[in-house]
Design a protein around this motif. Structure first.
Motif, short mmCIF file in Angstrom:
data_model
loop_
_atom_site.label_atom_id
_atom_site.label_comp_id
_atom_site.label_asym_id
_atom_site.label_seq_id
_atom_site.Cartn_x
_atom_site.Cartn_y
_atom_site.Cartn_z
N LEU A 117 0.87 -1.05 -0.08
CA LEU A 117 -0.20 0.15 -0.05
C LEU A 117 0.76 1.25 0.07
CD1 LEU A 117 -2.70 1.18 0.27
CD2 LEU A 117 -2.64 1.02 2.55
N PHE A 118 0.63 2.27 -1.01
CA PHE A 118 1.33 3.48 -1.19
C PHE A 118 0.44 4.57 -0.64
CE2 PHE A 118 4.00 1.05 -4.40
CZ PHE A 118 4.95 0.86 -3.44
N ASN A 119 1.05 5.69 -0.78
CA ASN A 119 0.05 6.96 -0.57
C ASN A 119 -0.22 7.28 -2.01
OD1 ASN A 119 -0.42 9.66 -0.76
ND2 ASN A 119 1.20 10.20 0.71
N GLY A 120 -1.73 6.91 -2.13
CA GLY A 120 -2.28 6.85 -3.47
C GLY A 120 -3.02 5.61 -3.96
N GLY A 121 -2.57 4.43 -2.90
CA GLY A 121 -3.39 3.10 -3.53
C GLY A 121 -2.35 1.95 -3.49
N PRO A 122 -2.96 0.81 -4.21
CA PRO A 122 -2.31 -0.42 -4.02
C PRO A 122 -0.97 -0.38 -4.68
CG PRO A 122 -4.51 -0.67 -4.65
CD PRO A 122 -4.41 0.86 -4.77
N GLY A 123 -0.07 -1.28 -4.54
CA GLY A 123 1.18 -1.56 -4.90
C GLY A 123 0.86 -1.88 -6.33
N ALA A 124 2.05 -1.77 -7.28
CA ALA A 124 1.78 -2.33 -8.63
C ALA A 124 1.43 -3.94 -8.74
CB ALA A 124 2.99 -2.08 -9.51
N THR A 125 0.92 -4.39 -9.67
CA THR A 125 0.47 -5.61 -9.87
C THR A 125 0.62 -6.05 -11.64
OG1 THR A 125 -1.96 -5.17 -9.83
CG2 THR A 125 -0.94 -5.89 -7.89
N GLY A 126 1.45 -5.52 -12.23
CA GLY A 126 1.43 -5.48 -13.67
C GLY A 126 2.51 -6.53 -14.17
N ARG A 127 3.33 -7.02 -13.21
CA ARG A 127 4.53 -7.96 -13.61
C ARG A 127 4.09 -9.31 -13.04
NH1 ARG A 127 6.76 -2.78 -11.87
NH2 ARG A 127 7.28 -1.66 -13.93
N SER A 128 5.04 -10.32 -13.22
CA SER A 128 4.99 -11.67 -12.76
C SER A 128 4.94 -11.80 -11.10
CB SER A 128 6.45 -12.45 -13.41
OG SER A 128 6.51 -12.50 -14.66
N PHE A 129 4.33 -12.75 -10.92
CA PHE A 129 4.22 -13.16 -9.46
C PHE A 129 3.19 -12.21 -8.62
CE2 PHE A 129 8.30 -14.35 -10.76
CZ PHE A 129 8.59 -15.51 -10.37
N SER A 130 2.38 -11.18 -9.50
CA SER A 130 1.60 -10.32 -8.86
C SER A 130 0.28 -10.60 -9.08
CB SER A 130 2.01 -8.98 -9.06
OG SER A 130 1.87 -8.58 -10.75
N ASP A 131 -0.70 -9.92 -8.50
CA ASP A 131 -2.22 -10.25 -8.84
C ASP A 131 -3.27 -9.28 -8.07
OD1 ASP A 131 -4.21 -12.20 -9.79
OD2 ASP A 131 -5.05 -11.81 -7.92
N TYR A 132 -3.92 -8.62 -9.05
CA TYR A 132 -4.45 -7.23 -8.45
C TYR A 132 -5.66 -7.59 -7.60
CZ TYR A 132 -7.28 -2.77 -8.12
OH TYR A 132 -7.93 -1.76 -7.66
N PRO A 133 -6.58 -8.45 -7.57
CA PRO A 133 -7.39 -9.01 -6.85
C PRO A 133 -7.07 -9.35 -5.50
CG PRO A 133 -8.29 -10.05 -9.10
CD PRO A 133 -6.78 -9.36 -9.12
#
Length: 207
Positions: free
Chosen positions: A149-165
């Protein structure tokens, strides 16, 4: 002696999926005048050691194993003899940066670490990385969020090993249940609070 937070910023690169990006990383030192934890070890071990000073580093606690958070960790371990702690779900990411090397201990959701008379609760918050964790210090009214979690919202999830939901679920179930005035010390950029981010984490499945 009361617990306190010290902070420095190191600069370098984040590398994943064949790409490389220039980044500035926050490094957080949690402890008192004699003992401390180092939270993440990016880029520059000497800069971290300078901030630690003559304190004993009891552990190097990794919020996750992306290259920009672990790049200096082996050098830091060598200099301090402190154990490296990481959630086991980030083992594959760890091996991308440090093949053949081992961490010294594993973090798990609900673990409680102790430093300078205070408890540090481990919250497993996958999404940005499978083994991402946040570290909640009730005595200080703060949480170290890594890249969850950052100032402004969730961390990035656009690369390998990540998932937005997954990251949204982690934030809503683990972080948004903390007191609203909890200060969020992030892995990059400025601090925020839980209350300030309540409207910055939508439910929809969009990155």
């Amino acid at each position: 002696m009361s617990i306190r937070i010290d902070h420095t910023i190191t600069s370098g690169t984040f590398e994943l999926d064949g790409g490389s990006w220039e980044v500035d990383n926050n490094v957080w030192i949690l402890g008192d005048d004699e003992h401390c934890f180092v939270i993440d070890a990016p880029h520059d071990a000497q800069a971290i050691l300078d901030k630690v000073g003559d304190r004993r580093v009891e552990a190097i606690v990794l919020t996750h194993a992306h290259s920009d958070h672990v790049g200096a960790v082996l050098e830091l371990r060598e200099a301090t003899d402190a154990p490296i702690l990481l959630h086991p779900d980030d083992q594959e990411l760890w091996e991308l940066s440090h093949p053949g090397e081992s961490v010294d201990g594993h973090l798990a959701d609900g673990d409680v670490l102790h430093i300078a008379g205070s408890d540090v609760e481990v919250l497993h918050t996958p999404g940005h990385a499978p083994g991402a964790v946040c570290l909640y210090v009730k005595d200080l009214g703060c949480v170290f969020s890594g890249d969850t979690l950052f100032n402004g919202g969730p961390g990035a999830t656009g690369r390998s090993f990540s998932d937005y939901p997954t990251i949204v679920k982690s934030i809503r179930e683990k972080l948004f249940t903390l007191p609203k005035d909890t200060v969020v010390h992030t892995g990059h950029g400025e601090d925020t609070t839980i209350e300030a981010e309540l409207d910055n984490v939508p439910d929809e499945k969009a990155d």
